[in-house]
Design a protein around this motif. Sequence first.
Motif, PDB file in Angstrom:
ATOM      1  N   GLY A 337       0.918  -1.209   0.002  1.00  0.00           N
ATOM      2  CA  GLY A 337      -0.049   0.140   0.023  1.00  0.00           C
ATOM      3  C   GLY A 337       1.021   1.244  -0.139  1.00  0.00           C
ATOM      4  N   PRO A 338       0.178   2.465  -0.353  1.00  0.00           N
ATOM      5  CA  PRO A 338       1.006   3.615  -0.545  1.00  0.00           C
ATOM      6  C   PRO A 338       1.211   4.088   1.126  1.00  0.00           C
ATOM      7  N   GLU A 339       2.350   4.988   1.397  1.00  0.00           N
ATOM      8  CA  GLU A 339       2.743   5.341   2.630  1.00  0.00           C
ATOM      9  C   GLU A 339       3.061   6.880   2.312  1.00  0.00           C
ATOM     10  N   TRP A 340       2.402   7.628   3.338  1.00  0.00           N
ATOM     11  CA  TRP A 340       2.451   9.091   3.448  1.00  0.00           C
ATOM     12  C   TRP A 340       3.883   9.473   3.901  1.00  0.00           C
ATOM     13  N   GLN A 341       4.510  10.461   3.176  1.00  0.00           N
ATOM     14  CA  GLN A 341       5.847  10.951   3.933  1.00  0.00           C
ATOM     15  C   GLN A 341       6.036  12.319   3.503  1.00  0.00           C
ATOM     16  N   SER A 342       6.689  13.204   4.518  1.00  0.00           N
ATOM     17  CA  SER A 342       6.750  14.426   4.156  1.00  0.00           C
ATOM     18  C   SER A 342       8.191  14.406   3.297  1.00  0.00           C
ATOM     19  N   ILE A 343       8.065  15.415   2.239  1.00  0.00           N
ATOM     20  CA  ILE A 343       9.229  15.231   1.217  1.00  0.00           C
ATOM     21  C   ILE A 343       9.845  16.992   1.199  1.00  0.00           C
ATOM     22  N   GLU A 344      11.147  17.082   1.172  1.00  0.00           N
ATOM     23  CA  GLU A 344      11.990  18.152   0.843  1.00  0.00           C
ATOM     24  C   GLU A 344      11.579  18.591  -0.661  1.00  0.00           C
ATOM     25  N   PRO A 345      11.280  19.920  -0.653  1.00  0.00           N
ATOM     26  CA  PRO A 345      11.300  20.613  -2.272  1.00  0.00           C
ATOM     27  C   PRO A 345      12.427  20.704  -2.903  1.00  0.00           C
ATOM     28  N   SER A 346      13.451  19.333  -2.972  1.00  0.00           N
ATOM     29  CA  SER A 346      14.469  19.543  -3.647  1.00  0.00           C
ATOM     30  C   SER A 346      14.457  18.562  -4.867  1.00  0.00           C
ATOM     31  N   SER A 347      15.137  18.803  -5.995  1.00  0.00           N
ATOM     32  CA  SER A 347      14.986  17.929  -7.122  1.00  0.00           C
ATOM     33  C   SER A 347      15.387  16.551  -6.793  1.00  0.00           C
ATOM     34  N   LEU A 348      16.453  16.275  -5.903  1.00  0.00           N
ATOM     35  CA  LEU A 348      16.991  14.765  -5.593  1.00  0.00           C
ATOM     36  C   LEU A 348      15.793  14.050  -4.623  1.00  0.00           C
ATOM     37  N   SER A 349      15.404  14.881  -3.639  1.00  0.00           N
ATOM     38  CA  SER A 349      14.208  14.052  -2.873  1.00  0.00           C
ATOM     39  C   SER A 349      13.099  13.827  -3.780  1.00  0.00           C
ATOM     40  N   ILE A 350      12.324  14.850  -4.602  1.00  0.00           N
ATOM     41  CA  ILE A 350      11.505  14.702  -5.488  1.00  0.00           C
ATOM     42  C   ILE A 350      11.638  13.534  -6.352  1.00  0.00           C
ATOM     43  N   ALA A 351      12.849  13.345  -6.888  1.00  0.00           N
ATOM     44  CA  ALA A 351      13.060  12.271  -7.926  1.00  0.00           C
ATOM     45  C   ALA A 351      13.154  10.942  -7.147  1.00  0.00           C
ATOM     46  N   SER A 352      14.027  10.961  -6.074  1.00  0.00           N
ATOM     47  CA  SER A 352      13.799   9.742  -5.152  1.00  0.00           C
ATOM     48  C   SER A 352      12.621   9.333  -4.764  1.00  0.00           C
ATOM     49  N   ARG A 353      11.711  10.173  -4.444  1.00  0.00           N
ATOM     50  CA  ARG A 353      10.358   9.700  -4.056  1.00  0.00           C
ATOM     51  C   ARG A 353       9.577   9.210  -4.977  1.00  0.00           C
ATOM     52  N   SER A 354       9.651   9.966  -6.296  1.00  0.00           N
ATOM     53  CA  SER A 354       8.874   9.451  -7.571  1.00  0.00           C
ATOM     54  C   SER A 354       9.268   8.166  -8.045  1.00  0.00           C
ATOM     55  N   LEU A 355      10.489   7.988  -8.124  1.00  0.00           N
ATOM     56  CA  LEU A 355      11.210   6.572  -8.370  1.00  0.00           C
ATOM     57  C   LEU A 355      10.703   5.548  -7.600  1.00  0.00           C
TER      58      LEU A 355
END
Length: 426
Positions: A337-355
Amino acid sequence: MRAPRLAEKVECAKRVSHSRIELHQLWQCRRQQTCYLERFNGKAARFRALAVTATLALSGCATSLAYTPVPQISINRAEVAGYSNIRTWGDADAREIQAAIELSTGPVVLSRTYSRGEKSPKYLALSGGGGDGAYGAGLLVGWTASGGRPTFDVVTGVSTGALAAPFVFLGPAYDGKLKEIYTRFRTHDLGTPQIFSAVFGGPSLIDASGLEKLLAHYVNVQLVADVAREHARGRRLLVATTNVEAERQVIWNLGAIAASQNADRVELFRRILLASAAIPGLLPPVLIKVTVDGREFQEMHADGGTTEQVFFVTGSRMGLSAPARAHLYVIRNGKIGPEWQSIEPSSLSIASRSLGTLIKNQARGDVARLYARAKAEGIAFRLAAIPESFTGKYSEPFDRAYMRQLFDLGYHEARRGYPWAKAPPP
């Protein structure tokens, strides 16, 4: 104006003297600081020059994974020299897959040993998941401790599931080694960091020297001989890699490789496991030598999870019909299932979370397809996954403390009697 007293003159002289001393000290300090700065700037300049030189050298070394790829027109005719029927495309038709699975030792056990009313065949599919593979390892060892773990007729593995598959295939006798692999080692045990090389065109962030040593230790001549023995009984051990150039899954029959008399069978066995576990970017892809019309080329193989997070060759894909009420057990080394997580608005964090989100949803789709196929063929489906209640966090790709938590969780759940899901979550 009154004349200054003697005491005042003396005090004034002291202040002047102190001021001169302080000025002299300040001057000496500034002079010393200037000297230090000059030295530092000199060292910094030399360091910058050295860094540039090292960077250029490393960028030159970054192209060390040179190889001769198979021409596109010949990819279906490439073979590993000395072997036949040891692999097939994962998207091939049933007859091609059957030819690669059955070999000359006879049909797979699930098509000839069982009949209606007799013990039903058991299949196991192990998914990818990196360090989360510790959960599946713990579950299987705990299943042994419960006394209910069956002998699986067919075992398949992808990525971390491929690393575990040979030990799982060989049963409880190899539980100790399975536990060691997922509780003793961490990321730095897999290889040496090569950040500069990766930045300037190298194939990965770390080399695979450590993982190669681990495979050489655990996947030894005795293990390969044991796999060959079980293969001769009709059981099958299959793992998947991804042919990077072709963008296609390749299914390898490790039992057929083990049963061959080729001198390089142990090395090829290890390289296929290494390739299936080669997480893109983290570990380098593996080059496998092949031949076409007598000419030698190399194929580039990497993480099997790139094409499918979990796979199984069910009856229709093998050209076989289930002789009895077969059971397919799927271990998803991760959460469903999906998990909620607060993400820093940086390119690396967004790319990592998206992957991570992409991989999780790919796994959900793969599990759903297995369920639909099993249901259509009358195979009982069973699913295990890391429970949503688990909140452990990792600080590196293979965090030993995190993996031990997962192993213990899987072990105790299975020891008490694992509550297998009969269908994927909606």
